[in-house]
Design a protein around this motif. Sequence first.
Motif, PDB file in Angstrom:
ATOM      1  N   THR A  60       0.824  -1.211   0.000  1.00 48.45           N
ATOM      2  CA  THR A  60       0.000   0.000   0.000  1.00 48.45           C
ATOM      3  C   THR A  60       0.857   1.259   0.000  1.00 48.45           C
ATOM      4  O   THR A  60       0.508   2.252  -0.640  1.00 48.45           O
ATOM      5  CB  THR A  60      -0.934   0.036   1.219  1.00 48.45           C
ATOM      6  N   HIS A  61       1.981   1.239   0.743  1.00 49.39           N
ATOM      7  CA  HIS A  61       2.916   2.363   0.771  1.00 49.39           C
ATOM      8  C   HIS A  61       4.214   1.858   1.395  1.00 49.39           C
ATOM      9  O   HIS A  61       4.274   0.728   1.901  1.00 49.39           O
ATOM     10  CB  HIS A  61       2.345   3.552   1.545  1.00 49.39           C
ATOM     11  N   THR A  62       5.249   2.665   1.345  1.00 50.35           N
ATOM     12  CA  THR A  62       6.572   2.156   1.692  1.00 50.35           C
ATOM     13  C   THR A  62       7.080   2.615   3.051  1.00 50.35           C
ATOM     14  O   THR A  62       8.281   2.647   3.294  1.00 50.35           O
ATOM     15  CB  THR A  62       7.600   2.522   0.598  1.00 50.35           C
ATOM     16  N   PRO A  91       2.783   1.549  -5.086  1.00 49.64           N
ATOM     17  CA  PRO A  91       2.289   2.824  -5.615  1.00 49.64           C
ATOM     18  C   PRO A  91       3.282   3.465  -6.578  1.00 49.64           C
ATOM     19  O   PRO A  91       4.469   3.109  -6.614  1.00 49.64           O
ATOM     20  CB  PRO A  91       2.123   3.691  -4.351  1.00 49.64           C
ATOM     21  N   PRO A  92       2.828   4.434  -7.348  1.00 45.98           N
ATOM     22  CA  PRO A  92       3.699   5.113  -8.310  1.00 45.98           C
ATOM     23  C   PRO A  92       4.898   5.757  -7.626  1.00 45.98           C
ATOM     24  O   PRO A  92       4.787   6.322  -6.538  1.00 45.98           O
ATOM     25  CB  PRO A  92       2.784   6.177  -8.920  1.00 45.98           C
ATOM     26  N   THR A 141       2.042   9.968   2.592  1.00 43.99           N
ATOM     27  CA  THR A 141       2.944   9.636   1.498  1.00 43.99           C
ATOM     28  C   THR A 141       2.123   9.068   0.355  1.00 43.99           C
ATOM     29  O   THR A 141       0.897   8.917   0.482  1.00 43.99           O
ATOM     30  CB  THR A 141       3.997   8.602   1.970  1.00 43.99           C
ATOM     31  N   THR A 142       2.751   8.760  -0.760  1.00 49.14           N
ATOM     32  CA  THR A 142       2.033   8.133  -1.861  1.00 49.14           C
ATOM     33  C   THR A 142       1.549   6.764  -1.419  1.00 49.14           C
ATOM     34  O   THR A 142       2.333   5.928  -0.965  1.00 49.14           O
ATOM     35  CB  THR A 142       2.950   7.979  -3.089  1.00 49.14           C
ATOM     36  N   ALA A 143       0.257   6.541  -1.528  1.00 49.67           N
ATOM     37  CA  ALA A 143      -0.318   5.298  -1.018  1.00 49.67           C
ATOM     38  C   ALA A 143      -1.563   4.934  -1.812  1.00 49.67           C
ATOM     39  O   ALA A 143      -2.241   5.798  -2.377  1.00 49.67           O
ATOM     40  CB  ALA A 143      -0.663   5.433   0.464  1.00 49.67           C
ATOM     41  N   VAL A 144      -1.861   3.649  -1.833  1.00 52.11           N
ATOM     42  CA  VAL A 144      -3.086   3.144  -2.445  1.00 52.11           C
ATOM     43  C   VAL A 144      -3.665   2.062  -1.542  1.00 52.11           C
ATOM     44  O   VAL A 144      -2.956   1.476  -0.714  1.00 52.11           O
ATOM     45  CB  VAL A 144      -2.858   2.549  -3.861  1.00 52.11           C
ATOM     46  N   GLY A 145      -4.949   1.802  -1.693  1.00 56.13           N
ATOM     47  CA  GLY A 145      -5.581   0.633  -1.109  1.00 56.13           C
ATOM     48  C   GLY A 145      -5.836  -0.380  -2.208  1.00 56.13           C
ATOM     49  O   GLY A 145      -5.639  -0.085  -3.399  1.00 56.13           O
ATOM     50  N   TYR A 146      -6.284  -1.564  -1.823  1.00 53.29           N
ATOM     51  CA  TYR A 146      -6.538  -2.616  -2.814  1.00 53.29           C
ATOM     52  C   TYR A 146      -7.885  -3.283  -2.552  1.00 53.29           C
ATOM     53  O   TYR A 146      -8.253  -3.541  -1.397  1.00 53.29           O
ATOM     54  CB  TYR A 146      -5.443  -3.685  -2.769  1.00 53.29           C
ATOM     55  N   ALA A 147      -8.586  -3.581  -3.636  1.00 54.43           N
ATOM     56  CA  ALA A 147      -9.853  -4.301  -3.563  1.00 54.43           C
ATOM     57  C   ALA A 147      -9.766  -5.547  -4.438  1.00 54.43           C
ATOM     58  O   ALA A 147      -9.494  -5.441  -5.638  1.00 54.43           O
ATOM     59  CB  ALA A 147     -11.001  -3.416  -4.032  1.00 54.43           C
TER      60      ALA A 147
END
Length: 309
Positions: A60-62, A91-92, A141-147
């Motif tokens: 999700t993030h680092t 994430p990007p 920070t740059t982050a994403v979730g996942y589904a």
Amino acid sequence: MSMRVTFLGTSGAVPTTHRNPTAIYCQREGDGFLFDCGEGTQRQMMRFRTGFSIDHIFVTHTHGDHVLGIPGLVQTMDFNERDAALAIHCPPGEKRLVERLVSATGTRPSFPVRVNEVTAGEVALRGDEYEVRAFDVEHRTTAVGYALVEDDRKGRFDRDRAEELGVPVGPKFSALHEGRSVELDDGTVVDPEQVVGDPRPGRRFVYTGDTEPVDSTVEAATRADLLVHDATFAEDRRDRASQTGHSTAKQAGEVAARAGAKRLALTHISSRYAGDVSAHLDEARSVFAGEVFVPEDGDTVEIPYPDAA
């Protein structure tokens, strides 16, 4: 087809004697996925008997409590003579950092490791009748979730109705269930909609990682069978949650309620709450009518189909 989630690490940034840093293992039939990989995850996988049969890690993030387990896990896989490729999604802008983690010991694993950057809104993985989608979250920070979202399943086949219409038992049953019309010996045509019900929804597992409460989670978690949401703090530290890009248990409950989720797991619990998570449960339950729980490390939950009896 089974789907189960094992909570390998449920602590906030600081681990405790009972909670390891963040990691969640999800098994969908023969496919295994790891969501985040905090320090010591490989030991948790041995301790809770998930095995190492994973082909994809979704980061999700680092921040360290979500990725410092990658070097140890990769090395353990290498020692176990793994030869299958491993994909790590992140994430990007984080590809180079993740690659450095993979080779942190100064050596490269003997099996292929591919690091793939994924932007919110993209499909990170398209599998057999499911996909893993990235969505926007809000952290420091740059982050994403996942589904993890399964395709709709075929509607139920009404055998009795098919026989009433004169369809002989055999290949024509299968053809109708596959969505193809069939012609009977007398020239009558039977269409699938006459004997097959509406498509049935698949399952939806949603993991936010670290995040403030945001509308994009509500959208991603709409009718989720299990939503795993950041609940680092209780309401007594709501200001601290906002300052650090986290959520309170009550805010997680509000997101779950808006999304119409069925179950809510509260994770990333701050070490300040030690073994007492009663406030988290009370606060989330005050705004969310579905099932709420605070998983312990090692807890495993089954995710049934939405239409299961």
